[in-house]
Design a protein around this motif. Structure first.
Motif, PDB file in Angstrom:
ATOM      1  N   CYS A   1      80.355 142.305  15.149  1.00  0.00           N
ATOM      2  CA  CYS A   1      80.386 141.839  16.539  1.00  0.00           C
ATOM      3  C   CYS A   1      79.538 142.734  17.437  1.00  0.00           C
ATOM      4  CB  CYS A   1      81.822 141.795  17.052  1.00  0.00           C
ATOM      5  SG  CYS A   1      82.815 140.454  16.378  1.00  0.00           S
ATOM      6  N   GLY A   2      79.696 144.046  17.292  1.00  0.00           N
ATOM      7  CA  GLY A   2      78.934 144.973  18.134  1.00  0.00           C
ATOM      8  C   GLY A   2      77.448 144.874  17.906  1.00  0.00           C
ATOM      9  N   ALA A   3      77.023 144.764  16.644  1.00  0.00           N
ATOM     10  CA  ALA A   3      75.596 144.679  16.334  1.00  0.00           C
ATOM     11  C   ALA A   3      75.026 143.323  16.728  1.00  0.00           C
ATOM     12  CB  ALA A   3      75.371 144.945  14.845  1.00  0.00           C
ATOM     13  N   ALA A   4      75.761 142.239  16.466  1.00  0.00           N
ATOM     14  CA  ALA A   4      75.275 140.899  16.805  1.00  0.00           C
ATOM     15  C   ALA A   4      75.071 140.756  18.304  1.00  0.00           C
ATOM     16  CB  ALA A   4      76.256 139.841  16.291  1.00  0.00           C
ATOM     17  N   ARG A   5      76.009 141.254  19.082  1.00  0.00           N
ATOM     18  CA  ARG A   5      75.893 141.139  20.544  1.00  0.00           C
ATOM     19  C   ARG A   5      74.651 141.854  21.051  1.00  0.00           C
ATOM     20  NH1 ARG A   5      81.208 142.312  23.921  1.00  0.00           N
ATOM     21  NH2 ARG A   5      81.599 140.111  23.418  1.00  0.00           N
ATOM     22  N   LEU A   6      74.316 142.988  20.483  1.00  0.00           N
ATOM     23  CA  LEU A   6      73.111 143.713  20.909  1.00  0.00           C
ATOM     24  C   LEU A   6      71.850 142.900  20.652  1.00  0.00           C
ATOM     25  CD1 LEU A   6      73.917 147.364  19.701  1.00  0.00           C
ATOM     26  CD2 LEU A   6      73.911 146.504  22.052  1.00  0.00           C
ATOM     27  N   ASN A   7      71.882 142.017  19.660  1.00  0.00           N
ATOM     28  CA  ASN A   7      70.722 141.177  19.331  1.00  0.00           C
ATOM     29  C   ASN A   7      70.820 139.767  19.916  1.00  0.00           C
ATOM     30  OD1 ASN A   7      69.188 143.053  17.877  1.00  0.00           O
ATOM     31  ND2 ASN A   7      70.295 142.646  15.973  1.00  0.00           N
ATOM     32  N   GLY A   8      71.844 139.522  20.735  1.00  0.00           N
ATOM     33  CA  GLY A   8      71.971 138.224  21.384  1.00  0.00           C
ATOM     34  C   GLY A   8      72.533 137.132  20.492  1.00  0.00           C
ATOM     35  N   VAL A   9      72.984 137.482  19.287  1.00  0.00           N
ATOM     36  CA  VAL A   9      73.561 136.492  18.368  1.00  0.00           C
ATOM     37  C   VAL A   9      75.038 136.321  18.719  1.00  0.00           C
ATOM     38  CG1 VAL A   9      74.057 135.935  15.963  1.00  0.00           C
ATOM     39  CG2 VAL A   9      71.928 137.088  16.561  1.00  0.00           C
ATOM     40  N   ARG A  10      75.469 135.059  18.838  1.00  0.00           N
ATOM     41  CA  ARG A  10      76.801 134.776  19.360  1.00  0.00           C
ATOM     42  C   ARG A  10      77.764 134.226  18.308  1.00  0.00           C
ATOM     43  NH1 ARG A  10      76.515 134.742  24.858  1.00  0.00           N
ATOM     44  NH2 ARG A  10      78.348 133.404  25.075  1.00  0.00           N
ATOM     45  N   ARG A  11      77.334 134.172  17.048  1.00  0.00           N
ATOM     46  CA  ARG A  11      78.208 133.623  16.000  1.00  0.00           C
ATOM     47  C   ARG A  11      78.128 134.510  14.763  1.00  0.00           C
ATOM     48  NH1 ARG A  11      76.617 128.735  16.360  1.00  0.00           N
ATOM     49  NH2 ARG A  11      74.975 128.896  14.793  1.00  0.00           N
ATOM     50  N   VAL A  12      79.293 134.892  14.267  1.00  0.00           N
ATOM     51  CA  VAL A  12      79.404 135.730  13.068  1.00  0.00           C
ATOM     52  C   VAL A  12      80.361 135.053  12.102  1.00  0.00           C
ATOM     53  CG1 VAL A  12      80.229 137.938  12.145  1.00  0.00           C
ATOM     54  CG2 VAL A  12      78.912 137.894  14.278  1.00  0.00           C
ATOM     55  N   LEU A  13      79.973 134.990  10.839  1.00  0.00           N
ATOM     56  CA  LEU A  13      80.817 134.412   9.794  1.00  0.00           C
ATOM     57  C   LEU A  13      81.153 135.504   8.787  1.00  0.00           C
ATOM     58  CD1 LEU A  13      82.130 131.920   8.482  1.00  0.00           C
ATOM     59  CD2 LEU A  13      79.929 131.435   7.385  1.00  0.00           C
ATOM     60  N   VAL A  14      82.440 135.760   8.639  1.00  0.00           N
ATOM     61  CA  VAL A  14      82.915 136.750   7.671  1.00  0.00           C
ATOM     62  C   VAL A  14      83.623 135.996   6.550  1.00  0.00           C
ATOM     63  CG1 VAL A  14      84.370 138.773   7.275  1.00  0.00           C
ATOM     64  CG2 VAL A  14      83.217 138.481   9.487  1.00  0.00           C
ATOM     65  N   PRO A  15      83.020 135.898   5.361  1.00  0.00           N
ATOM     66  CA  PRO A  15      83.668 135.150   4.272  1.00  0.00           C
ATOM     67  C   PRO A  15      84.941 135.830   3.798  1.00  0.00           C
ATOM     68  CG  PRO A  15      81.691 136.264   3.493  1.00  0.00           C
ATOM     69  CD  PRO A  15      81.716 136.447   4.974  1.00  0.00           C
ATOM     70  N   ARG A  16      85.849 135.018   3.308  1.00  0.00           N
ATOM     71  CA  ARG A  16      87.124 135.548   2.805  1.00  0.00           C
ATOM     72  C   ARG A  16      86.892 136.593   1.722  1.00  0.00           C
ATOM     73  NH1 ARG A  16      90.318 133.920  -1.438  1.00  0.00           N
ATOM     74  NH2 ARG A  16      88.880 132.189  -1.820  1.00  0.00           N
TER      75      ARG A  16
END
Length: 640
Positions: A443-458
């Motif tokens: 979440c912290g890294a994605a927000r810095l790059n403007g990416v708003r969706r993260v998928l964490v597989p089970r």
């Protein structure tokens, strides 16, 4: 079918994933750098407990068709420059300039080869050439070279074969065995000299890292009367037995498994562009899947240097869960050096004296000391506190709390930097975060790059090992067509077919039971790839082009499938507890903790929150929403 075991060996942790054709069982164990075969068998033993309810290595091994193994040891060795000194013999001193074209190439050349370069005169008469060659080999070995690359002559390889004859006559076998020679043209039949030399140099550097462990592991498997050989998972997505694999193709093999898993995610969720960030103990590996296709280069690159073989576009940054966070010139820096599993982060209690993000997250409250790695490793907060105070907080004149927040921010920035260049359209991009440390930082890294969706597989904690399950047994061959004639192409075709038949027989398969794909690959004078087209036996390649004949042979294995997620009704996620997590140097939040496995599909909540998955912890920052999909995966959306 019997079982398939996939193993992904990292610098800190080793992942084991067992598939029986219906379901996956998985576990993790600490990597044992003193003997990598030990953690392999530790992991198999733990996996057998999951399968049978008790430890029974023999039963698991004897009910397994294949063991497929990948490792980041080669990647980590190159990142940290931990490997043998290489010598280079050439007939043209300008090759050094060719190998040092960029700053990155020059740095790698200096670290791997340095001044261990010798030039011989091929025009000298045979006796003089032999004398000079012996002198140069002696000089290189005296200078510390323990492996030597021979790169002389034209692209036909004749000059290198001539030197090989001299060396075999002049040096006793025991010396040739202790200081191996690799002939560049024989290893990488590529017209472009810089690519084939770099391929040979990197292979020489990686070979001893892999050789000792892999053959030791094979010996231990034979001790258990395992009939099927250990298979090495390669960076082209296929697997082959140890004796039929080359070290260069183990580089980024684990991340290729992650990419295969990412492609399965992209297909199942219909995502146009997915960036994987696989955060291990030593490196963060990033790659791209566009329109469900893995981005691959016909002639790849490793650490910024060109090689002769195809490579998926995976970039390894020197930042992971065990990367050292320290002050350099008064600034907090992350990596590339790693403490690995031994001594490991300070909080492991194995004698580590340097701070890592694992120590930081423990003191921030993100990690629970008693539940880390399924409760198998108890984290020591006092050791982490002492190391961070002494190495970062006090030298900067900061409180411990301030230092923790600054160190986490530096870590987020370093992870974000690793994939910033791959974000083409943030609104169409999804970050797939996995590896032991990926979900904590996504979440912290994605927000810095403007990416708003993260998928964490089970299966995030073992996702690269899971991705290996899409691998088949395969071999790839390529030979340059020096003469653009039908006769030359047919002769090359017949020669490759004979090699493939022998190799696949040794893999345990008849060539008639395999799929074969023949292609002609075309390059420009500069070595740039132009096109591929199907090869027709008896047909000459197109005139006026530099062509090579390629053959890919595949023996199919059973594959897993990810189901397409369905629509589910939203329901509030049920917390199993709370945790005090520091979000600022003067602010501590009481956040809910959600057990991923216990949530029903459609469960949702707002951050800040902690999600505990099997062998991983995900940090959901304020402003992010979490949703549990019908597949049991964790989908995070930035609602800011």
């Amino acid at each position: 079918m019997n079982r398939l075991i996939n193993i992904d060996n990292g610098g800190t942790l080793t992942d084991i994933c067992v598939w029986d054709g219906h379901e996956f069982r998985f576990t993790k164990t600490l990597t044992t750098p003193f003997d990598l075969s030990q953690c392999l068998f530790d992991g198999i033993a733990k996996a057998s407990e999951s399968v049978f309810g008790k430890r029974d290595i023999a039963a698991l091994l004897h009910s397994t068709d294949h063991i497929r193994y990948s490792t980041t040891q080669g990647t980590n060795a190159l990142v940290e420059r931990k490997g043998p000194s290489i010598g280079l013999i050439t007939d043209d001193s300008s090759v050094v300039t060719e190998l040092r074209t960029t700053e990155q190439q020059a740095g790698l050349f200096d670290d791997l080869i340095g001044d261990r370069v010798a030039v011989v005169d091929l025009a000298a008469e045979e006796g003089q050439l032999a004398f000079d060659l012996v002198q140069q080999v002696n000089r290189l070995t005296t200078a510390g070279a323990v492996r030597i690359v021979i790169a002389v002559g034209e692209a036909d390889g004749d000059a290198e074969r001539r030197l090989r004859g001299i060396l075999l006559r002049r040096f006793p076998r025991h010396l040739l065995g202790s200081v191996p020679f690799l002939f560049a043209w024989e290893f990488a039949p590529d017209r472009v000299r810089s690519r084939r030399v770099w391929s040979s140099v990197i292979n020489c550097f990686l070979h001893p890292v892999m050789e000792r462990f892999l053959y030791n592991a094979e010996d231990r498997l034979r001790g258990h009367r395992v009939q099927n050989p250990l298979l090495i998972y390669r960076n082209d997505g296929a697997s082959s037995r140890v004796s039929k694999s080359v070290a260069l193709k183990t580089y980024s093999s684990g991340p290729r498994g992650g990419l295969e898993g990412t492609r399965a995610l992209a297909t199942a969720y219909s995502l146009p562009h997915v960036l994987m960030i696989d955060v291990g103990g030593t490196t963060t590996d990033v790659g791209s899947v566009k329109d469900a296709q893995i981005v691959t280069e016909r002639r790849g690159a490793i650490r910024g240097v060109p090689i002769s073989f195809p490579m998926s576009e995976v970039h390894s940054a020197g930042v992971g869960g065990s990367s050292v966070i320290e002050l350099r010139d008064g600034v907090i820096q992350v990596g590339p050096e790693s403490v690995g599993a031994a001594p490991g982060p300070a909080c492991f209690g194995f004698g580590g004296k340097r701070a890592t993000i694992t120590d930081v997250n423990l003191l921030l409250g993100v990690l629970e000391p008693q539940t880390y790695l399924g409760g198998e490793v108890r984290l020591d907060a006092d050791r982490a506190r002492t190391v961070i105070t002494e190495t970062v907080a006090e030298p900067l004149g900061l409180s411990l709390e301030q230092a923790l927040v600054e160190m986490e921010a530096a870590y987020f920035a370093k992870i974000a930097e690793s994939f910033a260049d791959l974000v083409e359209d943030p609104d169409r991009t999804t970050v797939a975060a996995f590896g032991g440390a990926g979900p904590m930082s996504a979440c912290g890294a994605a927000r810095l790059n403007g990416v708003r969706r993260v998928l964490v597989p089970r299966l995030a904690a073992v996702f690269s090992a899971f991705g290996i399950s899409f691998s088949d047994i395969g071999r790839s061959y390529e030979v340059s067509l020096v003469e653009a004639t039908a006769e030359a192409a047919s002769a090359a075709h017949d020669a490759l077919l004979g090699r493939a038949q022998r190799d696949m027989y040794q893999e345990g398969y008849e060539l008639a039971d395999c799929s074969l794909e023949w292609r002609v690959s075309v390059e420009t004078d500069a070595g740039d790839h132009v096109a591929d087209y199907p090869h027709v036996y008896g047909q000459a390649p197109e005139a006026g082009q530099h062509a090579s004949l390629k053959l890919d042979v595949t023996a199919k294995l059973p594959h897993a499938e990810l189901p397409v997620p369905g629509e589910v009704a939203a329901t509030p996620a049920v917390a199993s507890g709370t945790r005090r997590v520091r979000s600022h140097h003067d602010q501590v939040d009481v956040v809910p903790v959600f057990d991923l496995v216990q949530q029903v599909p459609g469960a949702t909540a707002q951050g800040p929150a902690i999600v505990e998955g099997p062998f991983f912890t995900a940090r959901v920052l304020a402003g992010w929403r979490l949703d549990i999909t019908s597949n049991g995966d964790l989908l995070l959306a930035d609602t800011h």
